[in-house]
Design a protein around this motif. Structure first.
Motif, mmCIF file in Angstrom:
data_model
loop_
_atom_site.group_PDB
_atom_site.id
_atom_site.type_symbol
_atom_site.label_atom_id
_atom_site.label_comp_id
_atom_site.label_asym_id
_atom_site.label_seq_id
_atom_site.Cartn_x
_atom_site.Cartn_y
_atom_site.Cartn_z
ATOM 1 N N UNK A 1 -0.113 14.392 3.301
ATOM 2 C CA UNK A 1 -1.079 14.908 2.322
ATOM 3 C C UNK A 1 -0.663 14.524 0.899
ATOM 4 N N UNK A 2 0.602 14.777 0.565
ATOM 5 C CA UNK A 2 1.093 14.433 -0.776
ATOM 6 C C UNK A 2 1.075 12.926 -0.994
ATOM 7 N N UNK A 3 1.336 12.178 0.071
ATOM 8 C CA UNK A 3 1.327 10.720 -0.014
ATOM 9 C C UNK A 3 -0.075 10.225 -0.389
ATOM 10 N N UNK A 4 -1.086 10.782 0.258
ATOM 11 C CA UNK A 4 -2.475 10.399 -0.014
ATOM 12 C C UNK A 4 -2.876 10.813 -1.436
ATOM 13 N N UNK B 1 4.205 14.668 -13.352
ATOM 14 C CA UNK B 1 4.883 14.881 -12.069
ATOM 15 C C UNK B 1 4.918 16.343 -11.635
ATOM 16 N N UNK B 2 3.962 17.136 -12.140
ATOM 17 C CA UNK B 2 3.826 18.526 -11.706
ATOM 18 C C UNK B 2 2.691 18.611 -10.698
ATOM 19 N N UNK B 3 2.963 19.164 -9.526
ATOM 20 C CA UNK B 3 1.949 19.237 -8.471
ATOM 21 C C UNK B 3 1.700 20.684 -8.065
ATOM 22 N N UNK C 1 -4.034 8.948 -7.120
ATOM 23 C CA UNK C 1 -3.732 8.890 -8.552
ATOM 24 C C UNK C 1 -3.402 7.467 -9.000
ATOM 25 N N UNK C 2 -2.761 6.716 -8.111
ATOM 26 C CA UNK C 2 -2.275 5.390 -8.481
ATOM 27 C C UNK C 2 -3.340 4.296 -8.419
ATOM 28 N N UNK C 3 -4.298 4.452 -7.519
ATOM 29 C CA UNK C 3 -5.305 3.401 -7.348
ATOM 30 C C UNK C 3 -6.708 3.926 -7.605
ATOM 31 N N UNK C 4 -7.512 3.147 -8.301
ATOM 32 C CA UNK C 4 -8.916 3.554 -8.450
ATOM 33 C C UNK C 4 -9.703 3.098 -7.214
ATOM 34 N N UNK C 5 -10.942 3.529 -7.107
ATOM 35 C CA UNK C 5 -11.725 3.282 -5.888
ATOM 36 C C UNK C 5 -11.950 1.780 -5.651
#
Length: 240
Positions: free
Chosen positions: A223-226, A203-205, A231-235
């Protein structure tokens, strides 16, 4: 207003200084209770994940016995190298830790120093000795964003007494708009390099002035949301 704020906060994210060859030394300083120990581990995990760097954590907080154990447990859990040594002299511990890092071909050492509830001569003398010995490439001041004016006041005293190179703001996941970021930037003249956004080690950005300006002005932070979504979903998941 937003453009001025982005400019003031540093315009672009500022990268941490990593040497192209040899050992990079990072010193974390700040008051007690701001999250230095967990931030040390988060930073090591960030550098390991993002830049494939081998980090060694040095437990130089010899005032709080729990700090050594906490750092050791977190390091072990996240497969990060750790050095605690013996004795109560933090300067000697740092010296031996750097020796170990060099002999183990580490890329980075992160030194977790002691904090106090307030700034005193003993604390600053200790930090001064550690700084002289280690000659750090980065001295990062760790501040709790929730303490507001207290964080600002302590950042000023630290920056007046020791040559900090940047700031890490912790607990930014709380209900705070980020006003501390503006004030700390103003009093220290140093850029904020990272923000802590939660308890987990990932959780360090990297601090993003554009995102923070939007947050402060209540305009949302897409931007942070994207970035979080990436990070949460793969392609493959994203395509679905």
């Amino acid at each position: 207003m937003k453009e001025e704020l982005i400019e003031f906060l540093g315009k672009d994210p500022e990268k941490i200084r990593i040497k192209k060859s040899g050992l990079t030394k990072i010193l974390l300083v700040g008051l007690q209770g701001v999250g230095k120990t967990t931030t040390a581990v988060k930073l090591a995990c960030f550098l390991k994940k993002e830049q494939r760097l081998n980090c060694l954590l040095i437990a130089a907080d010899r005032k709080r016995p729990a700090a050594i154990k906490q750092l050791e447990l977190l390091a072990e859990k996240n497969k990060i190298s750790f050095f605690s040594g013996n004795g109560k002299d933090p300067v000697s511990i740092v010296d031996k830790g750097i020796e170990k890092a060099n002999s183990s071909s580490m890329d980075v050492v992160i030194i977790d120093t002691a904090g106090r509830l307030h700034i005193d001569d003993e604390l600053m003398n200790e930090l001064g000795k550690i700084e002289s010995l280690s000659k750090p490439d980065e001295i990062l001041f760790v501040a709790d964003s929730m303490t507001g004016q207290d964080a600002v006041n302590s950042s000023k005293v630290f920056s007046d007494m020791i040559e900090i190179s940047g700031v890490i703001l912790t607990k930014m996941d709380a209900d705070t708009r980020g006003g501390a970021a503006v004030s700390i930037r103003e009093v220290t003249g140093k850029n904020i390099k990272f923000i802590g956004n939660g308890e987990s080690v990932d959780s360090l950005e990297v601090f993003n002035p554009t995102s923070m300006a939007s947050r402060i002005l209540g305009m949302g932070d897409i931007v942070s949301f994207v970035e979080k979504a990436k990070d949460l979903y793969d392609s493959e998941e994203a395509k679905k």
